[in-house]
Write a protein that holds these residues in place. Sequence first.
Motif, short mmCIF file in Angstrom:
data_model
loop_
_atom_site.label_atom_id
_atom_site.label_comp_id
_atom_site.label_asym_id
_atom_site.label_seq_id
_atom_site.Cartn_x
_atom_site.Cartn_y
_atom_site.Cartn_z
N ALA A 214 1.00 -1.31 0.03
CA ALA A 214 -0.16 0.00 0.06
C ALA A 214 1.04 1.37 0.03
O ALA A 214 0.58 2.25 -0.75
N PHE A 215 2.06 1.15 0.71
CA PHE A 215 2.67 2.32 0.81
C PHE A 215 3.45 2.71 -0.68
O PHE A 215 3.50 3.83 -0.97
N ILE A 223 -3.23 9.18 -6.27
CA ILE A 223 -4.67 9.37 -6.87
C ILE A 223 -5.23 7.80 -6.94
O ILE A 223 -6.48 7.54 -6.55
N ALA A 225 -4.12 5.28 -5.73
CA ALA A 225 -4.10 4.48 -4.51
C ALA A 225 -5.29 4.71 -3.76
O ALA A 225 -5.83 3.98 -3.14
N GLU A 226 -5.86 6.03 -3.81
CA GLU A 226 -7.03 6.58 -3.03
C GLU A 226 -8.14 5.97 -3.47
O GLU A 226 -8.92 5.50 -2.72
N ALA A 227 -8.23 5.99 -4.90
CA ALA A 227 -9.36 5.39 -5.78
C ALA A 227 -9.63 3.88 -5.58
O ALA A 227 -10.55 3.29 -5.50
N MET A 228 -8.47 3.48 -4.93
CA MET A 228 -8.22 1.80 -4.71
C MET A 228 -8.79 1.65 -3.25
O MET A 228 -8.55 0.34 -2.93
N GLY A 229 -8.91 2.49 -2.54
CA GLY A 229 -9.61 2.23 -1.17
C GLY A 229 -8.25 2.17 -0.19
O GLY A 229 -8.78 1.83 0.99
N ILE A 230 -7.21 2.97 -0.61
CA ILE A 230 -6.01 2.97 0.35
C ILE A 230 -6.23 4.32 1.06
O ILE A 230 -5.90 5.38 0.58
N GLY A 231 -6.71 4.46 2.35
CA GLY A 231 -6.65 5.65 3.09
C GLY A 231 -5.27 6.54 2.95
O GLY A 231 -4.50 6.16 3.61
N LYS A 234 -4.08 7.89 6.47
CA LYS A 234 -3.82 6.75 7.57
C LYS A 234 -2.43 6.13 7.23
O LYS A 234 -1.67 5.85 8.13
N HIS A 235 -2.10 5.78 6.03
CA HIS A 235 -1.01 5.05 5.64
C HIS A 235 0.10 6.02 5.66
O HIS A 235 1.23 5.45 5.95
N ASP B 101 -11.17 7.03 -0.87
CA ASP B 101 -11.16 5.51 -0.28
C ASP B 101 -12.22 5.04 0.37
O ASP B 101 -12.47 3.76 0.34
N TRP B 118 -0.23 1.22 -11.28
CA TRP B 118 1.12 1.56 -10.24
C TRP B 118 2.50 1.25 -11.00
O TRP B 118 2.70 0.03 -11.20
#
Lengths: 373, 283
Positions: A214-215, A223, A225-231, A234-235, B101, B118
């Motif tokens: 996730a990092f 963008i 990452a956020e759209a795939m549900g990674i806060g 928080k991370h 998210d 990614w």
Amino acid sequence: MTEKKDKKEVLYSLIGIAVLLIVIIILEKTIPSTSILFSVLKKGAIYSLAAVSMNLLNGFTGLFSLGQAGFMLIGAYAYAILTMPVTIKLSDSVYKYYDCIVGFQLGLIPSMIIAGLIAALFAFLIGLPVLRLKSDYLAIATLGFAEIIRAIFQWDTIGPLTNGANVLRKYLDLTDVTLPFSNIPFPPTLFIFIVAGICIAIIKMLIDSSYGRAFKAIRDDEIAAEAMGIGLFKHKEMSFIISSFFAGISGALLSMYQYTVQASQFKTAMTYEILLIVVIGGIGSISGSCIGSFLFIACNEWWLRFLDESSNNILGLNIMRSGFRKVVFSIIIMIIVLFFSKGIMGEKEISIKRMVDRLRRKKPKPAVEEGAK
Amino acid sequence: MSDNVLRLSDITMQFGGVVAVDNLSLEVNEGQIVALIGPNGAGKTTAFNCITGVYEPTNGQVSFYDKVIVSNYPHGKMKKLYKGSNADKYVHEKILNPTPDKITRKGIARTFQNIRLWKSMTVFENVLTAKHLHAKQNIFTSTFRISHAEERRMREETALLLEEQDLLRFRDELATSLPYGLQRRLEIARALATSPKLLLLDEPAAGMNPQETQELGEFIVQIREKYGVTILMIEHHMDLVMQFSDQIYVIDFGELISHGTPAVVQADQRVIDAYLGVVEEDA
């Protein structure tokens, strides 16, 4: 990568680490402990940990933070204050102008962990406002916080805790490390290697875990990452806290190694040194940071020392004087950056398995380098 | 239980003085493929961004399975600037502006107009990382491999998903080294890995030739059958839109100008005008 291959890789790495530790033990038995080799090895290992923890943030999460020295300072101070014997705290030998308010002493390992936790707590608080910033702004803000921390630790008002701008000493250092349940001294270089090694291994395991992925996703594309549900927040906060925890431990190790701690030593220049190590080693490579660290320390403190002696002459020119080392050092760094624009290792890792495979094959086939785990 | 999946009510998005989306209302029902079309700059992607939490709409509500997930009304500086209608309709509702998210966690996944994979990750890792949001492991159990069973399950599911999308043979290749069409497909696979109920596709056929577009359309229908997802897509390829969608919404200058089945929309004079321009009588 299948799990079978993974297991083999881990096995080879463990063998590699074991060999390294045995070499250190043998070196400590054979070479006198005053040799400069050991101070380079110790400092190299401490800076490796600091660089890897910075790499977790800058290389793997894509947060350009320059607060490393500040968190190391917190770790170093926390460690020194916690392990200083109560009798010394009460006497005038260290706390000359203040009455120390910490009326207890903790063991070496617990203090080290608490030092990390205190650094992590500061990171948590600083992260709340700062991690909403991006790239350059984040760098400036963290740099500022590191400077503020340094200034606060030198502040008179909290002198009873930090001894103001004065030196802290006479706490538990490397000579106080003993084998468990005995009084036999533990080899100091080995101790630092083991502590730094365990911490680096934990960081490596974190990077290979689901959170590490996730990092990396945040680093590659925030963008997406956020759209795939990674806060994001928080991370980022997690990465910042963990990085600072290990920076705190490396600060504790540094204070053990140096026998004295003073806030004025943890300047921005120290952060830049660590950043330099990360960049030279390769942003996003753990083994790169370690190699970079040992090379940096060795060049800075040992191999280039002869350049500072004005008695050495080249071609009859009397150009060598104190400080000339830095000139040569800068040139070396420029050459490295020019020819290895991604650092020595790039984003790859050293893989002992790959080396073994290559030796077995004997014919140097154009190796598949991307397999880097 | 209603079969209404997504409902936009009076969504208005105003940037400063510019109204990008004006009073847009639309409905997507369970199992449908709905297309959102319109000329360039009509506000389609802005509407998407309002649904997914990238923008906070100036006014209006978004509901997902009849539950309000986004809600806002003109407040603060916008109160004076607001040019849209229905300014008072949602004043008594609670303002809800979740981050993207959180929307994805609820079951809405999206792809992007310009591919956003990614870059440093392999095909396998791209999909595996998208499974992170439903992972129950915390950072300690994950680092020290205590939750190994979950990790293994995630890997198995990823391999299965890749196999179904016919991408498993590329699993260890860098995502960006794939050909363009496969990158699009991987992006859809990655969105599916978050186990969505609603999939938002932003121009999935951009830059594809007619044959690839046709294949993509069949692929989208396949996904709907296999994973039971509802699909809302923005698209410019009219053949794809007309052939595969159940409902079409047409917007122009931020306003909804027509909606209905492909046949209805095709016959609508306002749609033709929007795309071809109006013939001025004096000319």
